[in-house]
Design an enzyme around this catalytic site. Structure first.
Site, PDB file in Angstrom:
ATOM      1  N   SER A 124       0.707  -1.292   0.161  1.00  0.00           N
ATOM      2  CA  SER A 124       0.070   0.020   0.140  1.00  0.00           C
ATOM      3  C   SER A 124       0.944   1.273   0.060  1.00  0.00           C
ATOM      4  O   SER A 124       2.008   1.259   0.589  1.00  0.00           O
ATOM      5  CB  SER A 124      -0.714   0.142   1.345  1.00  0.00           C
ATOM      6  OG  SER A 124      -1.549   1.236   1.641  1.00  0.00           O
ATOM      7  N   TYR A 148      -1.284  -0.756  10.941  1.00  0.00           N
ATOM      8  CA  TYR A 148      -1.585  -1.377   9.657  1.00  0.00           C
ATOM      9  C   TYR A 148      -0.540  -1.216   8.920  1.00  0.00           C
ATOM     10  O   TYR A 148      -0.070  -1.906   8.064  1.00  0.00           O
ATOM     11  CB  TYR A 148      -3.154  -0.917   9.222  1.00  0.00           C
ATOM     12  CG  TYR A 148      -3.512  -1.347   7.525  1.00  0.00           C
ATOM     13  CD1 TYR A 148      -3.477  -2.225   7.146  1.00  0.00           C
ATOM     14  CD2 TYR A 148      -3.099   0.080   6.567  1.00  0.00           C
ATOM     15  CE1 TYR A 148      -3.621  -2.706   5.848  1.00  0.00           C
ATOM     16  CE2 TYR A 148      -3.354  -0.129   5.445  1.00  0.00           C
ATOM     17  CZ  TYR A 148      -3.591  -1.410   5.279  1.00  0.00           C
ATOM     18  OH  TYR A 148      -3.726  -1.471   3.415  1.00  0.00           O
ATOM     19  N   LYS A 152       2.451  -3.735   6.750  1.00  0.00           N
ATOM     20  CA  LYS A 152       2.739  -3.883   5.124  1.00  0.00           C
ATOM     21  C   LYS A 152       4.282  -3.313   5.052  1.00  0.00           C
ATOM     22  O   LYS A 152       4.988  -4.318   4.226  1.00  0.00           O
ATOM     23  CB  LYS A 152       1.841  -2.701   4.522  1.00  0.00           C
ATOM     24  CG  LYS A 152       0.314  -2.760   4.218  1.00  0.00           C
ATOM     25  CD  LYS A 152      -0.026  -3.888   3.535  1.00  0.00           C
ATOM     26  CE  LYS A 152      -1.264  -4.362   3.535  1.00  0.00           C
ATOM     27  NZ  LYS A 152      -1.750  -5.651   3.209  1.00  0.00           N
TER      28      LYS A 152
HETATM   29  P1  NAD Z   1     -10.908  -6.927   1.480  1.00  0.00           P
HETATM   30  O1  NAD Z   1     -11.164  -6.883   3.002  1.00  0.00           O
HETATM   31  O2  NAD Z   1     -12.071  -6.583   0.606  1.00  0.00           O
HETATM   32  O3  NAD Z   1     -10.083  -8.334   1.285  1.00  0.00           O
HETATM   33  C1  NAD Z   1      -9.550  -9.020   2.069  1.00  0.00           C
HETATM   34  C2  NAD Z   1      -9.815 -10.424   1.941  1.00  0.00           C
HETATM   35  O4  NAD Z   1      -9.012 -11.184   2.726  1.00  0.00           O
HETATM   36  C3  NAD Z   1     -11.062 -10.749   2.474  1.00  0.00           C
HETATM   37  O5  NAD Z   1     -11.937 -11.668   1.586  1.00  0.00           O
HETATM   38  C4  NAD Z   1     -11.108 -11.320   3.860  1.00  0.00           C
HETATM   39  O6  NAD Z   1     -12.111 -12.162   4.363  1.00  0.00           O
HETATM   40  C5  NAD Z   1      -9.750 -12.167   3.625  1.00  0.00           C
HETATM   41  N1  NAD Z   1      -8.894 -12.331   4.695  1.00  0.00           N
HETATM   42  C6  NAD Z   1      -8.419 -11.565   5.695  1.00  0.00           C
HETATM   43  N2  NAD Z   1      -7.741 -12.208   6.696  1.00  0.00           N
HETATM   44  C7  NAD Z   1      -7.726 -13.466   6.309  1.00  0.00           C
HETATM   45  C8  NAD Z   1      -7.176 -14.627   6.980  1.00  0.00           C
HETATM   46  N3  NAD Z   1      -6.270 -14.655   7.945  1.00  0.00           N
HETATM   47  N4  NAD Z   1      -7.195 -15.806   6.224  1.00  0.00           N
HETATM   48  C9  NAD Z   1      -8.029 -15.859   4.824  1.00  0.00           C
HETATM   49  N5  NAD Z   1      -8.511 -14.904   4.433  1.00  0.00           N
HETATM   50  C10 NAD Z   1      -8.595 -13.541   5.225  1.00  0.00           C
HETATM   51  O7  NAD Z   1      -9.814  -5.889   1.122  1.00  0.00           O
HETATM   52  P2  NAD Z   1      -9.317  -5.328  -0.274  1.00  0.00           P
HETATM   53  O8  NAD Z   1      -9.576  -4.196  -0.498  1.00  0.00           O
HETATM   54  O9  NAD Z   1      -9.461  -6.099  -1.129  1.00  0.00           O
HETATM   55  O10 NAD Z   1      -7.855  -5.436  -0.197  1.00  0.00           O
HETATM   56  C11 NAD Z   1      -7.076  -6.469  -0.271  1.00  0.00           C
HETATM   57  C12 NAD Z   1      -5.459  -6.279   0.148  1.00  0.00           C
HETATM   58  O11 NAD Z   1      -5.101  -4.853  -0.437  1.00  0.00           O
HETATM   59  C13 NAD Z   1      -5.363  -6.058   1.734  1.00  0.00           C
HETATM   60  O12 NAD Z   1      -4.350  -6.723   1.933  1.00  0.00           O
HETATM   61  C14 NAD Z   1      -5.175  -4.550   1.862  1.00  0.00           C
HETATM   62  O13 NAD Z   1      -4.512  -4.158   3.012  1.00  0.00           O
HETATM   63  C15 NAD Z   1      -4.550  -4.109   0.399  1.00  0.00           C
HETATM   64  N6  NAD Z   1      -4.891  -2.698   0.049  1.00  0.00           N
HETATM   65  C16 NAD Z   1      -5.915  -2.305   0.038  1.00  0.00           C
HETATM   66  C17 NAD Z   1      -6.327  -1.030  -0.050  1.00  0.00           C
HETATM   67  C18 NAD Z   1      -7.687  -0.507  -0.248  1.00  0.00           C
HETATM   68  O14 NAD Z   1      -7.971   0.572  -0.253  1.00  0.00           O
HETATM   69  N7  NAD Z   1      -8.939  -1.329  -0.612  1.00  0.00           N
HETATM   70  C19 NAD Z   1      -5.024   0.062  -0.457  1.00  0.00           C
HETATM   71  C20 NAD Z   1      -3.984  -0.739  -0.133  1.00  0.00           C
HETATM   72  C21 NAD Z   1      -3.641  -2.045   0.102  1.00  0.00           C
HETATM   73  C1  UD1 Z   2      -6.710   5.402   3.912  1.00  0.00           C
HETATM   74  C2  UD1 Z   2      -5.580   4.881   5.088  1.00  0.00           C
HETATM   75  C3  UD1 Z   2      -4.597   4.323   4.243  1.00  0.00           C
HETATM   76  C4  UD1 Z   2      -5.128   3.282   3.487  1.00  0.00           C
HETATM   77  C5  UD1 Z   2      -6.186   3.622   2.554  1.00  0.00           C
HETATM   78  C6  UD1 Z   2      -6.764   2.406   1.852  1.00  0.00           C
HETATM   79  C7  UD1 Z   2      -5.747   6.570   6.806  1.00  0.00           C
HETATM   80  C8  UD1 Z   2      -5.203   7.692   7.760  1.00  0.00           C
HETATM   81  N1  UD1 Z   2      -5.306   6.134   5.822  1.00  0.00           N
HETATM   82  O1  UD1 Z   2      -5.916   6.188   3.116  1.00  0.00           O
HETATM   83  O2  UD1 Z   2      -3.658   3.862   5.261  1.00  0.00           O
HETATM   84  O3  UD1 Z   2      -3.996   2.424   2.592  1.00  0.00           O
HETATM   85  O4  UD1 Z   2      -7.177   4.283   3.161  1.00  0.00           O
HETATM   86  O5  UD1 Z   2      -7.532   1.703   2.452  1.00  0.00           O
HETATM   87  O6  UD1 Z   2      -6.721   5.996   7.150  1.00  0.00           O
HETATM   88  N2  UD1 Z   2     -12.154  11.550   3.744  1.00  0.00           N
HETATM   89  C9  UD1 Z   2     -13.122  12.560   4.032  1.00  0.00           C
HETATM   90  N3  UD1 Z   2     -14.411  11.895   4.772  1.00  0.00           N
HETATM   91  C10 UD1 Z   2     -14.434  10.606   4.779  1.00  0.00           C
HETATM   92  C11 UD1 Z   2     -13.380   9.741   4.369  1.00  0.00           C
HETATM   93  C12 UD1 Z   2     -12.238  10.169   4.054  1.00  0.00           C
HETATM   94  O7  UD1 Z   2     -13.119  13.677   3.983  1.00  0.00           O
HETATM   95  O8  UD1 Z   2     -15.512  10.082   5.446  1.00  0.00           O
HETATM   96  C13 UD1 Z   2     -10.841  12.245   3.050  1.00  0.00           C
HETATM   97  C14 UD1 Z   2      -9.668  12.060   3.844  1.00  0.00           C
HETATM   98  O9  UD1 Z   2      -9.526  13.013   4.811  1.00  0.00           O
HETATM   99  C15 UD1 Z   2      -8.427  11.987   2.624  1.00  0.00           C
HETATM  100  C16 UD1 Z   2      -9.596  11.380   1.319  1.00  0.00           C
HETATM  101  O10 UD1 Z   2     -10.992  11.774   1.779  1.00  0.00           O
HETATM  102  O11 UD1 Z   2      -8.393  13.229   2.257  1.00  0.00           O
HETATM  103  C17 UD1 Z   2      -9.450  10.117   1.070  1.00  0.00           C
HETATM  104  O12 UD1 Z   2      -9.572   9.282   2.404  1.00  0.00           O
HETATM  105  P1  UD1 Z   2      -9.611   7.871   2.447  1.00  0.00           P
HETATM  106  O13 UD1 Z   2     -10.450   7.281   1.405  1.00  0.00           O
HETATM  107  O14 UD1 Z   2      -9.846   7.211   3.710  1.00  0.00           O
HETATM  108  O15 UD1 Z   2      -8.308   7.186   1.892  1.00  0.00           O
HETATM  109  P2  UD1 Z   2      -6.719   7.505   2.599  1.00  0.00           P
HETATM  110  O16 UD1 Z   2      -6.739   8.562   3.817  1.00  0.00           O
HETATM  111  O17 UD1 Z   2      -5.731   7.929   1.581  1.00  0.00           O
END
Ligand code: NAD
Ligand code: UD1
Length: 354
Positions: A124, A148, A152
């Site tokens: 991430s 968190y 990573k």
């Molecule tokens: P998500 O929660 O929709 O998907 C994660 C999946 O992993 C879920 O289906 C959950 O049930 C499964 N899971 C969690 N722990 C587990 C375990 N111990 N054993 C088996 N299954 C397990 O999340 P996502 O948004 O699809 O994210 C996927 C990956 O990408 C995550 O590692 C997350 O940290 C990373 N990521 C997500 C974002 C985002 O904003 N969505 C941003 C950066 C990184």
């Molecule tokens: C957040 C996490 C980051 C994670 C990412 C994806 C924090 C500080 N960071 O990033 O670690 O990798 O999500 O899961 O939590 N905002 C509002 N109102 C809301 C929600 C968000 O104004 O209800 C604003 C935030 O201040 C930011 C932008 O929207 O400026 C995006 O926020 P968000 O979607 O939570 O993503 P990140 O903060 O970039």
């Protein structure tokens, strides 16, 4: 290839599984459904016209995990499984280290046992912490600011050390910026449990009438309109980045890191306006205090992925919002509870290979 996908029933995982199936790969999914529903994979299978093999297993169950690897003998792994709520990680850090770090260690052991050493990991942009040197480039020093983010960062370091210790490993650390959007069919998308932490799903729930207004965290940042700026990336582009990384890893050993972002930032108000325009609904909002831990602005330099993977994001903000809105309208309460899944307990056991 036979690709084993951990967390494949989740948001990014389900979109990636669909592309893997469409490209003709064999897919096995391992998920404990802690943040997802098997309904996502039922829909993926029907969109693809062929099925992924789904196993209901927790990565913390080393014995079962080892057995699945012995049974399936995958060529490569894409590792999405992890917990991702920043706030929860602050109040329950050990849950995050156990699930994300120990889960990954178990996975690596299970992979080694069957001589499978090709891995794509979901990292991430959170590993850039509060870095202010924009755009963010892969060589920017890492500095996570919450448990968190540190899971990573530790996993990235662990994977780099592993690849350095044994040249048979090929590893990709993919640093996602802000994944949003949904499949164009409107059948799969993000289904956050409880109150969404992230902006886009929150705005979508306001537009559909599930929530009253968006709380905009801070209106006095040094940005064009005073609200936070992020690099939103369509989940379909993100999924395609995983397939490109897999292809690269087939020919290249070692640990590699790529940003997956668009290179362009959008402000909170721009997102709200795009949603109002696309949905034709009013999206009320109120500017409130900044959220602690937020940076003013963050966007990727995605040149490394373009040059090395031949990958670049194709979808703009309007398309992300249109697809998210189609998914939200068609599924106002997400995938629904598992008992709305339309299968008997016995049929569900067969589907989940229990
Ligand atoms: P998500 O929660 O929709 O998907 C994660 C999946 O992993 C879920 O289906 C959950 O049930 C499964 N899971 C969690 N722990 C587990 C375990 N111990 N054993 C088996 N299954 C397990 O999340 P996502 O948004 O699809 O994210 C996927 C990956 O990408 C995550 O590692 C997350 O940290 C990373 N990521 C997500 C974002 C985002 O904003 N969505 C941003 C950066 C990184
Ligand atoms: C957040 C996490 C980051 C994670 C990412 C994806 C924090 C500080 N960071 O990033 O670690 O990798 O999500 O899961 O939590 N905002 C509002 N109102 C809301 C929600 C968000 O104004 O209800 C604003 C935030 O201040 C930011 C932008 O929207 O400026 C995006 O926020 P968000 O979607 O939570 O993503 P990140 O903060 O970039």
């Amino acid at each position: 290839m036979h690709v084993l996908v951990t967390g494949g029933a989740g948001y990014i995982g389900s979109h990636t599984v669909l592309q893997l199936l469409e490209e003709g790969h064999e897919v096995s999914i391992v998920d404990n459904f802690s943040n997802s529903s098997p309904e996502s994979i039922r829909r993926v299978n029907s969109l693809a016209g062929r099925s992924a093999h789904l196993r209901s297993v927790d990565l913390l169950n080393q014995q079962e995990l080892t057995k699945i690897f012995a049974d399936t003998q995958p060529d490569a792994v894409i590792h999405f499984a992890g917990l991702k709520a920043v706030g929860e990680s602050v109040s329950e850090p050990l849950k995050y280290y156990r699930n994300n770090v120990t889960g990954t260690l178990n996975l690596l052991d299970a992979m080694e046992a069957v001589d499978c050493r090709t891995l794509v990991f979901s990292s991430s942009a959170t590993v850039y912490g509060e870095s202010t040197a924009l755009p963010l480039i892969e060589s920017t020093p890492r500095n996570a600011t919450n448990p968190y983010g540190r899971t990573k960062l530790h996993i990235e370091e662990m994977l780099e050390e592993l690849a350095a210790s044994d040249p048979r490993w090929s590893i990709a650390n993919l640093r996602y910026f802000n994944p949003v959007g949904a499949h164009t069919s409107g059948l799969i998308g993000e289904d956050p449990q409880g109150t969404p932490n992230n902006l886009m799903p929150y705005v979508a729930q306001v537009a559909i009438g599930r929530r009253e207004k968006v709380h905009v965290f801070g209106g006095d940042y040094p940005t064009a309109d005073g609200t936070g700026v992020r690099d939103y990336i369509h989940v379909l582009d993100l999924a395609a980045g995983h397939l490109a990384a897999l292809k690269y890893l087939r020919e290249s050993a070692g640990a590699h890191t790529w940003n997956l972002g668009t290179g362009t930032g959008s402000s909170v108000l721009e997102v709200i306006e795009a949603f109002a325009r696309v949905s034709g609904k009013e999206v009320p909002y109120k500017i409130v205090e900044r959220r602690s831990g937020d940076v003013a602005e963050n966007y990727a330099n995605a040149e490394k992925a373009r040059l090395e993977l031949g990958w670049k994001a194709e979808h703009g903000l309007e398309q992300m919002v249109e697809d998210m809105w189609r998914w939200q309208k068609g599924n106002p309460t997400g995938f629904g509870p598992i008992d709305a899944f339309g299968m008997t307990d016995e049929e569900l056991d067969i589907f989940l290979n229990r």
